[in-house]
Design a protein around this motif. Structure first.
Motif, PDB file in Angstrom:
ATOM      1  N   GLN A  16       0.840  -1.212   0.000  1.00 43.79           N
ATOM      2  CA  GLN A  16       0.000   0.000   0.000  1.00 43.79           C
ATOM      3  C   GLN A  16       0.871   1.257   0.000  1.00 43.79           C
ATOM      4  N   PHE A  17       1.993   1.214   0.729  1.00 44.91           N
ATOM      5  CA  PHE A  17       2.951   2.329   0.700  1.00 44.91           C
ATOM      6  C   PHE A  17       3.517   2.502  -0.718  1.00 44.91           C
ATOM      7  N   GLU A  18       3.873   1.379  -1.330  1.00 45.74           N
ATOM      8  CA  GLU A  18       4.439   1.385  -2.689  1.00 45.74           C
ATOM      9  C   GLU A  18       3.432   1.968  -3.691  1.00 45.74           C
ATOM     10  N   ARG A  19       2.195   1.557  -3.524  1.00 44.82           N
ATOM     11  CA  ARG A  19       1.125   2.035  -4.413  1.00 44.82           C
ATOM     12  C   ARG A  19       0.927   3.549  -4.266  1.00 44.82           C
ATOM     13  N   TYR A  20       0.962   4.029  -3.007  1.00 45.50           N
ATOM     14  CA  TYR A  20       0.787   5.456  -2.742  1.00 45.50           C
ATOM     15  C   TYR A  20       1.962   6.256  -3.318  1.00 45.50           C
ATOM     16  N   LEU A  21       3.179   5.709  -3.154  1.00 45.45           N
ATOM     17  CA  LEU A  21       4.386   6.358  -3.693  1.00 45.45           C
ATOM     18  C   LEU A  21       4.308   6.472  -5.212  1.00 45.45           C
ATOM     19  N   HIS A  22       3.818   5.418  -5.849  1.00 48.20           N
ATOM     20  CA  HIS A  22       3.674   5.405  -7.309  1.00 48.20           C
ATOM     21  C   HIS A  22       2.655   6.450  -7.754  1.00 48.20           C
ATOM     22  N   ASP A  23       1.499   6.510  -7.055  1.00 51.14           N
ATOM     23  CA  ASP A  23       0.442   7.480  -7.402  1.00 51.14           C
ATOM     24  C   ASP A  23       0.908   8.911  -7.150  1.00 51.14           C
ATOM     25  N   GLU A  24       1.687   9.080  -6.078  1.00 50.05           N
ATOM     26  CA  GLU A  24       2.186  10.406  -5.712  1.00 50.05           C
ATOM     27  C   GLU A  24       3.182  10.923  -6.746  1.00 50.05           C
ATOM     28  N   SER A  25       3.871  10.001  -7.395  1.00 46.59           N
ATOM     29  CA  SER A  25       4.877  10.368  -8.401  1.00 46.59           C
ATOM     30  C   SER A  25       4.263  10.511  -9.795  1.00 46.59           C
ATOM     31  N   GLY A  26       2.976  10.153  -9.916  1.00 46.38           N
ATOM     32  CA  GLY A  26       2.309  10.191 -11.224  1.00 46.38           C
ATOM     33  C   GLY A  26       1.751  11.559 -11.561  1.00 46.38           C
ATOM     34  N   LEU A  27       1.005  11.613 -12.674  1.00 47.48           N
ATOM     35  CA  LEU A  27       0.453  12.879 -13.161  1.00 47.48           C
ATOM     36  C   LEU A  27      -0.812  13.283 -12.404  1.00 47.48           C
ATOM     37  N   ASN A  28      -1.666  12.315 -12.086  1.00 47.67           N
ATOM     38  CA  ASN A  28      -2.957  12.625 -11.463  1.00 47.67           C
ATOM     39  C   ASN A  28      -2.855  12.542  -9.941  1.00 47.67           C
ATOM     40  N   ARG A  29      -2.207  13.557  -9.347  1.00 52.11           N
ATOM     41  CA  ARG A  29      -1.952  13.520  -7.896  1.00 52.11           C
ATOM     42  C   ARG A  29      -3.121  14.039  -7.076  1.00 52.11           C
ATOM     43  N   VAL A  39       3.103   0.649  11.282  1.00 51.98           N
ATOM     44  CA  VAL A  39       1.681   0.948  11.468  1.00 51.98           C
ATOM     45  C   VAL A  39       1.416   1.282  12.938  1.00 51.98           C
ATOM     46  N   ASN A  40       0.384   2.094  13.181  1.00 51.18           N
ATOM     47  CA  ASN A  40      -0.026   2.410  14.554  1.00 51.18           C
ATOM     48  C   ASN A  40      -0.783   1.214  15.136  1.00 51.18           C
ATOM     49  N   HIS A  94      -8.980  10.615  17.480  1.00 55.51           N
ATOM     50  CA  HIS A  94      -7.596  10.658  16.986  1.00 55.51           C
ATOM     51  C   HIS A  94      -7.435  10.097  15.575  1.00 55.51           C
ATOM     52  N   MET A  95      -8.559  10.000  14.843  1.00 57.89           N
ATOM     53  CA  MET A  95      -8.494   9.458  13.484  1.00 57.89           C
ATOM     54  C   MET A  95      -7.530  10.246  12.602  1.00 57.89           C
ATOM     55  N   GLN A  96      -7.608  11.573  12.685  1.00 58.63           N
ATOM     56  CA  GLN A  96      -6.722  12.422  11.886  1.00 58.63           C
ATOM     57  C   GLN A  96      -5.276  12.330  12.373  1.00 58.63           C
ATOM     58  N   ASP A  97      -5.091  12.204  13.699  1.00 59.08           N
ATOM     59  CA  ASP A  97      -3.736  12.047  14.254  1.00 59.08           C
ATOM     60  C   ASP A  97      -3.096  10.757  13.741  1.00 59.08           C
ATOM     61  N   LEU A  98      -3.883   9.677  13.711  1.00 61.54           N
ATOM     62  CA  LEU A  98      -3.380   8.385  13.231  1.00 61.54           C
ATOM     63  C   LEU A  98      -2.993   8.481  11.758  1.00 61.54           C
ATOM     64  N   GLN A  99      -3.776   9.235  10.975  1.00 58.72           N
ATOM     65  CA  GLN A  99      -3.445   9.440   9.561  1.00 58.72           C
ATOM     66  C   GLN A  99      -2.151  10.238   9.412  1.00 58.72           C
ATOM     67  N   GLU A 100      -1.998  11.251  10.267  1.00 59.50           N
ATOM     68  CA  GLU A 100      -0.801  12.103  10.183  1.00 59.50           C
ATOM     69  C   GLU A 100       0.466  11.342  10.581  1.00 59.50           C
ATOM     70  N   VAL A 101       0.365  10.494  11.619  1.00 56.80           N
ATOM     71  CA  VAL A 101       1.523   9.677  12.019  1.00 56.80           C
ATOM     72  C   VAL A 101       1.879   8.703  10.900  1.00 56.80           C
ATOM     73  N   THR A 102       0.854   8.148  10.246  1.00 55.59           N
ATOM     74  CA  THR A 102       1.081   7.248   9.109  1.00 55.59           C
ATOM     75  C   THR A 102       1.826   7.989   7.998  1.00 55.59           C
ATOM     76  N   ASP A 157       3.519  11.100   8.173  1.00 57.02           N
ATOM     77  CA  ASP A 157       4.764  11.788   8.541  1.00 57.02           C
ATOM     78  C   ASP A 157       5.850  10.866   9.085  1.00 57.02           C
ATOM     79  N   LEU A 158       5.451   9.716   9.640  1.00 59.56           N
ATOM     80  CA  LEU A 158       6.443   8.815  10.248  1.00 59.56           C
ATOM     81  C   LEU A 158       6.601   7.525   9.450  1.00 59.56           C
ATOM     82  N   HIS A 159       5.539   6.707   9.406  1.00 63.06           N
ATOM     83  CA  HIS A 159       5.664   5.374   8.798  1.00 63.06           C
ATOM     84  C   HIS A 159       5.893   5.443   7.283  1.00 63.06           C
ATOM     85  N   TYR A 160       5.089   6.270   6.609  1.00 56.68           N
ATOM     86  CA  TYR A 160       5.233   6.376   5.149  1.00 56.68           C
ATOM     87  C   TYR A 160       6.545   7.054   4.768  1.00 56.68           C
TER      88      TYR A 160
END
Length: 287
Positions: free
Chosen positions: A124-137, A174-175, A261-269, A271-274
């Motif tokens: 899932q990290f790899e998939r996000y990295l690929h999408d983030e590097s693509g044209l349709n961000r 992961v948290n 803390h749903m948004q906090d968990l997303q931010e830790v994912t 800023d830290l794990h990803y």
């Protein structure tokens, strides 16, 4: 030149700029866009994982499930099953994905059973990295795992070696939220003792960090009438265990923690794990 006129209302207090309202603007923008959240549930069969998830989100993610027998579990490998549901409450939309891991801890040799889970999280990290590097961000769907509920059996004297190894292997990706399942099988003293023992074991594991204290919970989708009121609970010959009663278990605390803390968990994912995954990945490719 076109003259632009900005009408601003200034506070009476000197030195007030107004960016204190920024959090409200961010919140309104998030609410309008809706939220995406991925929750993974891990634990042995029969600990009430599906029931708890259905209880937490008042939905039925698992309408008809096939439960394999003991003979089938001997050589069973861990599978990954993702279910997505759109939930709307008072105008706020949540796209919830629950990733289940049937087969975890069921086989005779469970030594490598969490490798499939690690691979899924990395994919899932790899998939996000690929999408983030693509044209349709602009329209990236975030399928990264933001939180993992790790279910601990109440029928023991604490964490099993498999539990500790899983958390040591996954806490950097992961948290993790430890959940003591089926808390109504324990007396109050036994419950507190088990929570202390789990917390103590995790604190002694220097490699395990960023893990929240364990929650002892009960799940039920059954409505029972008690004193003229319908409540969700479990009916026993000696009385009723109420799911949403804080004196009976930590269900409300767990749900409040997750929602607050749903948004906090997303931010830790993010800023830290990803970021850790991303930097390691780019180092390997030489970028």
């Amino acid at each position: 030149f076109t003259q632009l006129c900005f009408s601003c209302q200034f506070s009476d207090s000197a030195g007030y700029v107004g960016f204190a309202n920024l959090p409200n603007q961010v919140h309104r923008k998030s609410v309008k866009k809706g939220f995406e959240f991925t929750l993974m549930v891990v634990g042995e069969s029969g600990l009430g994982k599906s029931t708890l998830i259905n209880s937490l989100f008042l939905t039925d993610l698992y309408p008809e499930r096939y439960i394999p027998g003991a003979a089938e579990k001997i050589e069973r490998t861990v599978q990954i099953e993702a279910s997505t549901v759109e939930i709307e409450e008072r105008g706020v939309k949540l796209r919830l994905t629950v990733v289940d891991t049937p087969g975890y801890g069921d086989a005779i040799n469970s030594q490598d059973c969490f490798k499939t889970i690690i691979q899924y999280i990395d994919n899932q990290f790899e998939r996000y990295l690929h999408d983030e590097s693509g044209l349709n961000r602009r329209h990236i769907i975030d399928n990264r795992v933001h939180c993992c509920f790790y279910f601990i059996s109440p029928f023991g004297h604490g964490l099993k070696p498999l539990d500790v190894e899983f958390m040591k292997a996954l806490h950097g990706k992961v948290n993790i939220v430890p959940v003591i399942a089926k808390a109504d099988t324990l007396t109050l003293k036994e419950r507190e003792r088990l929570k202390r023992r789990v917390s103590l074991t995790l604190s002694h594991q220097n490699a395990v960090a960023h893990i929240i204290i364990p929650f002892a919970v009960i799940g039920s989708n059954q409505l029972i009438e008690v004193k003229g009121k319908k409540i969700r609970g479990r009916l026993y010959p000696w009385g009723v265990v109420e799911v949403e009663n804080p004196e009976h278990n930590d269900f409300l605390k767990l749900r409040t923690m997750l929602v607050t803390h749903m948004q906090d968990l997303q931010e830790v994912t993010q800023d830290l794990h990803y970021e850790n995954f991303r930097s390691e990945r780019l180092k390997r490719t030489g970028k």
